[in-house]
Design a protein around this motif. Sequence first.
Motif, PDB file in Angstrom:
ATOM      1  N   VAL A  94      23.871   1.099  55.102  1.00  0.00           N
ATOM      2  CA  VAL A  94      22.677   1.782  55.610  1.00  0.00           C
ATOM      3  C   VAL A  94      22.344   1.115  56.935  1.00  0.00           C
ATOM      4  O   VAL A  94      22.294  -0.108  57.005  1.00  0.00           O
ATOM      5  N   GLU A  95      22.162   1.915  57.977  1.00  0.00           N
ATOM      6  CA  GLU A  95      21.831   1.329  59.277  1.00  0.00           C
ATOM      7  C   GLU A  95      20.679   2.118  59.880  1.00  0.00           C
ATOM      8  O   GLU A  95      20.684   3.342  59.877  1.00  0.00           O
TER       9      GLU A  95
ATOM     10  N   PRO B 151      15.965  -3.868  70.641  1.00  0.00           N
ATOM     11  CA  PRO B 151      15.059  -3.481  69.550  1.00  0.00           C
ATOM     12  C   PRO B 151      15.316  -4.197  68.227  1.00  0.00           C
ATOM     13  O   PRO B 151      16.175  -5.074  68.113  1.00  0.00           O
ATOM     14  N   ASP B 152      14.566  -3.770  67.232  1.00  0.00           N
ATOM     15  CA  ASP B 152      14.620  -4.309  65.868  1.00  0.00           C
ATOM     16  C   ASP B 152      15.277  -3.265  64.958  1.00  0.00           C
ATOM     17  O   ASP B 152      15.325  -2.083  65.308  1.00  0.00           O
ATOM     18  N   GLY B 153      15.740  -3.700  63.821  1.00  0.00           N
ATOM     19  CA  GLY B 153      16.343  -2.750  62.890  1.00  0.00           C
ATOM     20  C   GLY B 153      17.105  -3.480  61.817  1.00  0.00           C
ATOM     21  O   GLY B 153      16.834  -4.654  61.547  1.00  0.00           O
ATOM     22  N   TYR B 154      18.084  -2.797  61.248  1.00  0.00           N
ATOM     23  CA  TYR B 154      18.762  -3.352  60.070  1.00  0.00           C
ATOM     24  C   TYR B 154      20.127  -2.694  59.909  1.00  0.00           C
ATOM     25  O   TYR B 154      20.298  -1.514  60.234  1.00  0.00           O
ATOM     26  N   GLY B 155      21.076  -3.462  59.391  1.00  0.00           N
ATOM     27  CA  GLY B 155      22.296  -2.866  58.852  1.00  0.00           C
ATOM     28  C   GLY B 155      23.438  -2.676  59.837  1.00  0.00           C
ATOM     29  O   GLY B 155      24.232  -1.761  59.664  1.00  0.00           O
ATOM     30  N   ALA B 156      23.546  -3.546  60.866  1.00  0.00           N
ATOM     31  CA  ALA B 156      24.720  -3.485  61.728  1.00  0.00           C
ATOM     32  C   ALA B 156      25.965  -3.600  60.848  1.00  0.00           C
ATOM     33  O   ALA B 156      26.058  -4.514  60.024  1.00  0.00           O
ATOM     34  N   HIS B 157      26.896  -2.679  60.991  1.00  0.00           N
ATOM     35  CA  HIS B 157      28.150  -2.651  60.235  1.00  0.00           C
ATOM     36  C   HIS B 157      27.940  -2.404  58.734  1.00  0.00           C
ATOM     37  O   HIS B 157      28.882  -2.499  57.965  1.00  0.00           O
ATOM     38  N   GLY B 158      26.720  -2.107  58.284  1.00  0.00           N
ATOM     39  CA  GLY B 158      26.432  -1.980  56.861  1.00  0.00           C
ATOM     40  C   GLY B 158      26.451  -0.545  56.357  1.00  0.00           C
ATOM     41  O   GLY B 158      26.708   0.397  57.102  1.00  0.00           O
TER      42      GLY B 158
ATOM     43  N   SER C   9      26.108   4.911  52.878  1.00  0.00           N
ATOM     44  CA  SER C   9      25.364   5.661  51.865  1.00  0.00           C
ATOM     45  C   SER C   9      24.332   6.588  52.512  1.00  0.00           C
ATOM     46  O   SER C   9      23.523   7.190  51.830  1.00  0.00           O
ATOM     47  N   ILE C  10      24.349   6.689  53.851  1.00  0.00           N
ATOM     48  CA  ILE C  10      23.536   7.694  54.539  1.00  0.00           C
ATOM     49  C   ILE C  10      24.503   8.553  55.349  1.00  0.00           C
ATOM     50  O   ILE C  10      25.663   8.181  55.528  1.00  0.00           O
ATOM     51  N   ASP C  11      24.029   9.705  55.845  1.00  0.00           N
ATOM     52  CA  ASP C  11      24.881  10.502  56.719  1.00  0.00           C
ATOM     53  C   ASP C  11      24.953   9.771  58.068  1.00  0.00           C
ATOM     54  O   ASP C  11      23.944   9.623  58.757  1.00  0.00           O
ATOM     55  N   PRO C  12      26.155   9.285  58.435  1.00  0.00           N
ATOM     56  CA  PRO C  12      26.228   8.413  59.620  1.00  0.00           C
ATOM     57  C   PRO C  12      25.929   9.119  60.942  1.00  0.00           C
ATOM     58  O   PRO C  12      25.515   8.481  61.892  1.00  0.00           O
ATOM     59  N   LEU C  13      26.165  10.434  60.974  1.00  0.00           N
ATOM     60  CA  LEU C  13      26.105  11.149  62.252  1.00  0.00           C
ATOM     61  C   LEU C  13      24.978  12.164  62.310  1.00  0.00           C
ATOM     62  O   LEU C  13      24.935  12.996  63.211  1.00  0.00           O
ATOM     63  N   ASP C  14      24.087  12.125  61.330  1.00  0.00           N
ATOM     64  CA  ASP C  14      22.956  13.054  61.336  1.00  0.00           C
ATOM     65  C   ASP C  14      21.662  12.234  61.377  1.00  0.00           C
ATOM     66  O   ASP C  14      21.103  11.877  60.349  1.00  0.00           O
ATOM     67  N   PRO C  15      21.195  11.907  62.577  1.00  0.00           N
ATOM     68  CA  PRO C  15      20.057  10.997  62.688  1.00  0.00           C
ATOM     69  C   PRO C  15      18.786  11.577  62.063  1.00  0.00           C
ATOM     70  O   PRO C  15      18.451  12.728  62.294  1.00  0.00           O
ATOM     71  N   VAL C  16      18.140  10.760  61.256  1.00  0.00           N
ATOM     72  CA  VAL C  16      16.887  11.172  60.627  1.00  0.00           C
ATOM     73  C   VAL C  16      15.822  10.160  61.022  1.00  0.00           C
ATOM     74  O   VAL C  16      16.074   8.955  60.971  1.00  0.00           O
ATOM     75  N   LEU C  17      14.639  10.656  61.405  1.00  0.00           N
ATOM     76  CA  LEU C  17      13.499   9.769  61.663  1.00  0.00           C
ATOM     77  C   LEU C  17      12.610   9.782  60.429  1.00  0.00           C
ATOM     78  O   LEU C  17      12.111  10.833  60.024  1.00  0.00           O
ATOM     79  N   ARG C  18      12.477   8.605  59.789  1.00  0.00           N
ATOM     80  CA  ARG C  18      11.635   8.510  58.599  1.00  0.00           C
ATOM     81  C   ARG C  18      10.925   7.167  58.617  1.00  0.00           C
ATOM     82  O   ARG C  18      11.571   6.133  58.842  1.00  0.00           O
ATOM     83  N   ASP C  19       9.635   7.167  58.385  1.00  0.00           N
ATOM     84  CA  ASP C  19       8.842   5.928  58.406  1.00  0.00           C
ATOM     85  C   ASP C  19       9.116   5.103  59.665  1.00  0.00           C
ATOM     86  O   ASP C  19       9.340   3.887  59.576  1.00  0.00           O
ATOM     87  N   ASP C  20       9.131   5.760  60.807  1.00  0.00           N
ATOM     88  CA  ASP C  20       9.344   5.060  62.087  1.00  0.00           C
ATOM     89  C   ASP C  20      10.756   4.515  62.266  1.00  0.00           C
ATOM     90  O   ASP C  20      11.023   3.765  63.193  1.00  0.00           O
ATOM     91  N   ARG C  21      11.668   4.861  61.341  1.00  0.00           N
ATOM     92  CA  ARG C  21      13.040   4.366  61.480  1.00  0.00           C
ATOM     93  C   ARG C  21      13.960   5.531  61.805  1.00  0.00           C
ATOM     94  O   ARG C  21      13.831   6.604  61.215  1.00  0.00           O
ATOM     95  N   VAL C  22      14.909   5.265  62.708  1.00  0.00           N
ATOM     96  CA  VAL C  22      15.936   6.274  62.961  1.00  0.00           C
ATOM     97  C   VAL C  22      17.231   5.770  62.320  1.00  0.00           C
ATOM     98  O   VAL C  22      17.723   4.691  62.664  1.00  0.00           O
TER      99      VAL C  22
END
Length: 383
Positions: free
Chosen positions: A359-360, A350-357, A89-102
């Motif tokens: 939204v990642e 590192p930390d993060g969210y959404g491996a294989h999901g 549900s995000i653009d998988p190949l267009d990295p965006v930095l928002r609220d410290d998240r890439v």
Amino acid sequence: MVSEKRLLELLKDLIRIRSVNPDLVPGGNGEEEIARFIGTYMESMGLSVRYQEVAPGRLNAIGVLKGIDGGRSLMLNGHIDTVGVEGMSIDPLDPVLRDDRVYGRGSFDMKGGVAAMIEAVNAVVDSGISLKGDVVVACVCDEEYASMGTEAVAREYVTDAAIVTEPTACRVCVAHKGFAWVKVEVTGKAAHGSLPSEGVDAIVGAGKFLSRLDLYARETLAAKEHPLLGSPSVHASLIEGGSNLSTYPSRCIVQLERRTVPGESKETVEKEMEIIIQAVREKDPKFQASADVFFTRPPFEVPVEEPVVRAVSEAVGETLGREAEYIGSHPWLDSAILSGAGIPTVIFGPDGYGAHGAVEYVDFPSVVDTARVLFSAISRFAG
Ligand SMILES: [Zn+2]
């Protein structure tokens, strides 16, 4: 010094390059493009770079920073393949930095870790420190499917230790589970549905096996407890059997997955399947079954006293100003292959969210922290 700006640029560049594992997703483009990009990048850092083509279009990019006098060598290992990008549900190949998240496919699993390990070595080069031992930066293909990449690395690069930079939320991961895939074939006897004295129902037999397996899981497996990984487990995955409504089924095949903890192996799983089959047979002499443990990946554990674990733990203390936290991880990782090749290995990333999901994202400050910890760990271990 680790450069946040350079690290962010590199991470975004890695996310922009699609690197979908073609064995996992038919039509996936593989790792050639991303491996070449990383190889060129590491060459520009001054590393000597080599590509291992483990299958057509499936490349490892390996950079070596030579030490000056044969001190302890260290491998940094991260996979450059990703799962598919469908349904995100995000653009998988267009990295965006928002609220410290890439955001982006592979940001968390695990281009964040790959970017951090490359930047850590870049910072070592920048600082002009001469290391005694070699640092091998292994950016590997195919972790998401069959781990051909790390298997090829482990055949040729036996370093004194390794750090796998899969995400751990900056905690020190010293154990993970393994798994065994098992095919159980229950044999009955085909007969017309009207002839109960002749037929032996293989599907009902499989039911007996499964309920005994369930009992074993609840009583025996649940009682085992690994301090970091909890209990081992088993679940049924696939079942097939029977030919038509009016025939006693002569065959039923159940496939299982058994998640293992340190101390368990192919042999122990084979033995336990035999025990369960025996237990069913004792109550039902007509029950016949065989079990085939057809694929296994070993569990992994490294002692916290191991020098590479100490180096990472001390680096956490120095860099992040807190004590290292030791954890176990549940999914299987390439660390078991390195450890199986005799290379003491620890996992830190590192930390993060959404491996294989759908939204990642990766938490960017934790990518910076990972790079800083790795920089310090490299100096401690190979310096
Ligand atoms: Zn991964």
